[in-house]
Scaffold this motif. Structure first.
Motif, PDB file in Angstrom:
ATOM      1  N   VAL A  54     -93.423  -5.114 -16.972  1.00  0.00           N
ATOM      2  CA  VAL A  54     -94.653  -5.565 -16.314  1.00  0.00           C
ATOM      3  C   VAL A  54     -95.123  -4.522 -15.312  1.00  0.00           C
ATOM      4  O   VAL A  54     -94.403  -4.159 -14.386  1.00  0.00           O
ATOM      5  CB  VAL A  54     -94.441  -6.937 -15.630  1.00  0.00           C
ATOM      6  N   GLU A  55     -96.349  -4.072 -15.504  1.00  0.00           N
ATOM      7  CA  GLU A  55     -96.979  -3.087 -14.617  1.00  0.00           C
ATOM      8  C   GLU A  55     -97.732  -3.785 -13.479  1.00  0.00           C
ATOM      9  O   GLU A  55     -97.704  -3.351 -12.343  1.00  0.00           O
ATOM     10  CB  GLU A  55     -97.938  -2.210 -15.426  1.00  0.00           C
ATOM     11  N   ASP A  56     -98.468  -4.859 -13.820  1.00  0.00           N
ATOM     12  CA  ASP A  56     -99.209  -5.597 -12.802  1.00  0.00           C
ATOM     13  C   ASP A  56     -99.354  -7.058 -13.219  1.00  0.00           C
ATOM     14  O   ASP A  56     -99.225  -7.390 -14.389  1.00  0.00           O
ATOM     15  CB  ASP A  56    -100.585  -4.973 -12.545  1.00  0.00           C
ATOM     16  N   VAL A  57     -99.616  -7.899 -12.217  1.00  0.00           N
ATOM     17  CA  VAL A  57     -99.758  -9.340 -12.432  1.00  0.00           C
ATOM     18  C   VAL A  57    -101.010  -9.812 -11.716  1.00  0.00           C
ATOM     19  O   VAL A  57    -101.227  -9.473 -10.556  1.00  0.00           O
ATOM     20  CB  VAL A  57     -98.540 -10.119 -11.868  1.00  0.00           C
ATOM     21  N   ALA A  58    -101.834 -10.587 -12.417  1.00  0.00           N
ATOM     22  CA  ALA A  58    -103.012 -11.194 -11.812  1.00  0.00           C
ATOM     23  C   ALA A  58    -103.014 -12.683 -12.133  1.00  0.00           C
ATOM     24  O   ALA A  58    -102.602 -13.092 -13.218  1.00  0.00           O
ATOM     25  CB  ALA A  58    -104.283 -10.549 -12.350  1.00  0.00           C
ATOM     26  N   VAL A  59    -103.487 -13.485 -11.196  1.00  0.00           N
ATOM     27  CA  VAL A  59    -103.643 -14.919 -11.430  1.00  0.00           C
ATOM     28  C   VAL A  59    -105.026 -15.136 -12.024  1.00  0.00           C
ATOM     29  O   VAL A  59    -106.034 -14.739 -11.451  1.00  0.00           O
ATOM     30  CB  VAL A  59    -103.475 -15.725 -10.127  1.00  0.00           C
ATOM     31  N   VAL A  60    -105.063 -15.764 -13.197  1.00  0.00           N
ATOM     32  CA  VAL A  60    -106.318 -16.056 -13.885  1.00  0.00           C
ATOM     33  C   VAL A  60    -106.834 -17.425 -13.463  1.00  0.00           C
ATOM     34  O   VAL A  60    -108.021 -17.596 -13.198  1.00  0.00           O
ATOM     35  CB  VAL A  60    -106.127 -16.004 -15.425  1.00  0.00           C
ATOM     36  N   SER A  61    -105.927 -18.407 -13.400  1.00  0.00           N
ATOM     37  CA  SER A  61    -106.311 -19.745 -12.972  1.00  0.00           C
ATOM     38  C   SER A  61    -105.078 -20.486 -12.475  1.00  0.00           C
ATOM     39  O   SER A  61    -103.948 -20.119 -12.799  1.00  0.00           O
ATOM     40  CB  SER A  61    -106.974 -20.522 -14.122  1.00  0.00           C
ATOM     41  N   ALA A  62    -105.342 -21.519 -11.692  1.00  0.00           N
ATOM     42  CA  ALA A  62    -104.251 -22.343 -11.175  1.00  0.00           C
ATOM     43  C   ALA A  62    -104.721 -23.791 -11.120  1.00  0.00           C
ATOM     44  O   ALA A  62    -105.883 -24.069 -10.838  1.00  0.00           O
ATOM     45  CB  ALA A  62    -103.835 -21.869  -9.788  1.00  0.00           C
ATOM     46  N   ARG A  63    -103.805 -24.678 -11.438  1.00  0.00           N
ATOM     47  CA  ARG A  63    -104.037 -26.117 -11.308  1.00  0.00           C
ATOM     48  C   ARG A  63    -102.715 -26.724 -10.849  1.00  0.00           C
ATOM     49  O   ARG A  63    -101.703 -26.020 -10.780  1.00  0.00           O
ATOM     50  CB  ARG A  63    -104.533 -26.720 -12.625  1.00  0.00           C
ATOM     51  N   ALA A  64    -102.736 -27.983 -10.554  1.00  0.00           N
ATOM     52  CA  ALA A  64    -101.525 -28.629 -10.037  1.00  0.00           C
ATOM     53  C   ALA A  64    -100.332 -28.381 -10.958  1.00  0.00           C
ATOM     54  O   ALA A  64    -100.349 -28.765 -12.122  1.00  0.00           O
ATOM     55  CB  ALA A  64    -101.752 -30.126  -9.887  1.00  0.00           C
ATOM     56  N   GLY A  65     -99.333 -27.669 -10.444  1.00  0.00           N
ATOM     57  CA  GLY A  65     -98.094 -27.450 -11.181  1.00  0.00           C
ATOM     58  C   GLY A  65     -98.109 -26.361 -12.226  1.00  0.00           C
ATOM     59  O   GLY A  65     -97.100 -26.133 -12.891  1.00  0.00           O
ATOM     60  N   ALA A  66     -99.245 -25.673 -12.408  1.00  0.00           N
ATOM     61  CA  ALA A  66     -99.305 -24.636 -13.450  1.00  0.00           C
ATOM     62  C   ALA A  66    -100.199 -23.480 -13.021  1.00  0.00           C
ATOM     63  O   ALA A  66    -101.201 -23.674 -12.338  1.00  0.00           O
ATOM     64  CB  ALA A  66     -99.819 -25.223 -14.754  1.00  0.00           C
ATOM     65  N   VAL A  67     -99.824 -22.291 -13.444  1.00  0.00           N
ATOM     66  CA  VAL A  67    -100.592 -21.082 -13.150  1.00  0.00           C
ATOM     67  C   VAL A  67    -100.688 -20.257 -14.426  1.00  0.00           C
ATOM     68  O   VAL A  67     -99.705 -20.094 -15.146  1.00  0.00           O
ATOM     69  CB  VAL A  67     -99.930 -20.238 -12.039  1.00  0.00           C
ATOM     70  N   THR A  68    -101.888 -19.741 -14.702  1.00  0.00           N
ATOM     71  CA  THR A  68    -102.067 -18.808 -15.811  1.00  0.00           C
ATOM     72  C   THR A  68    -102.133 -17.406 -15.226  1.00  0.00           C
ATOM     73  O   THR A  68    -102.931 -17.134 -14.329  1.00  0.00           O
ATOM     74  CB  THR A  68    -103.347 -19.117 -16.614  1.00  0.00           C
ATOM     75  N   PHE A  69    -101.256 -16.554 -15.714  1.00  0.00           N
ATOM     76  CA  PHE A  69    -101.164 -15.171 -15.264  1.00  0.00           C
ATOM     77  C   PHE A  69    -101.654 -14.235 -16.360  1.00  0.00           C
ATOM     78  O   PHE A  69    -101.494 -14.527 -17.545  1.00  0.00           O
ATOM     79  CB  PHE A  69     -99.699 -14.792 -14.967  1.00  0.00           C
TER      80      PHE A  69
END
Length: 105
Positions: A54-69
């Protein structure tokens, strides 16, 4: 005993090895469920950021209890998947590219 140790070291090295043809730049999205608070989020984010591929990480979306990276990878996504399976911090979910955070245990 020495032979057992060497066998274990060889197995770990094989899991982490990346063929030269698998190197490059890729983007990969994954959703991690089971993130039950800020401590779990920090642990999950740190886990992803410290993976060798992994070179970099970005958060695309977040909701209760879950995150899309979205991850920037330095190797094919199959190497990421192999590492995730070996580490046991994330477990494969029911849908493709979905995982459940179980932590470092």
């Amino acid at each position: 005993m020495q032979q057992s140790l060497q066998t274990a070291i060889d197995q770990v090295a094989a899991i982490r090895a990346i063929d030269a043809s698998g190197l490059g730049e890729w983007r990969y999205r994954l959703t991690v469920e089971g993130i039950g608070g800020s401590d779990a989020y920090r642990e999950c984010l740190s886990y992803l950021e410290n993976m060798v591929v992994v070179e970099d990480v970005a958060v695309v979306s977040a909701r209760a209890g879950a995150v899309t990276f979205e991850l920037g990878l330095t190797a094919l996504p199959r190497y990421l998947a192999r590492t995730i399976r070996a580490d046991g911090v994330l477990e494969a979910g029911e849908k493709p590219d979905y995982f459940t955070f179980v932590g470092g245990r």
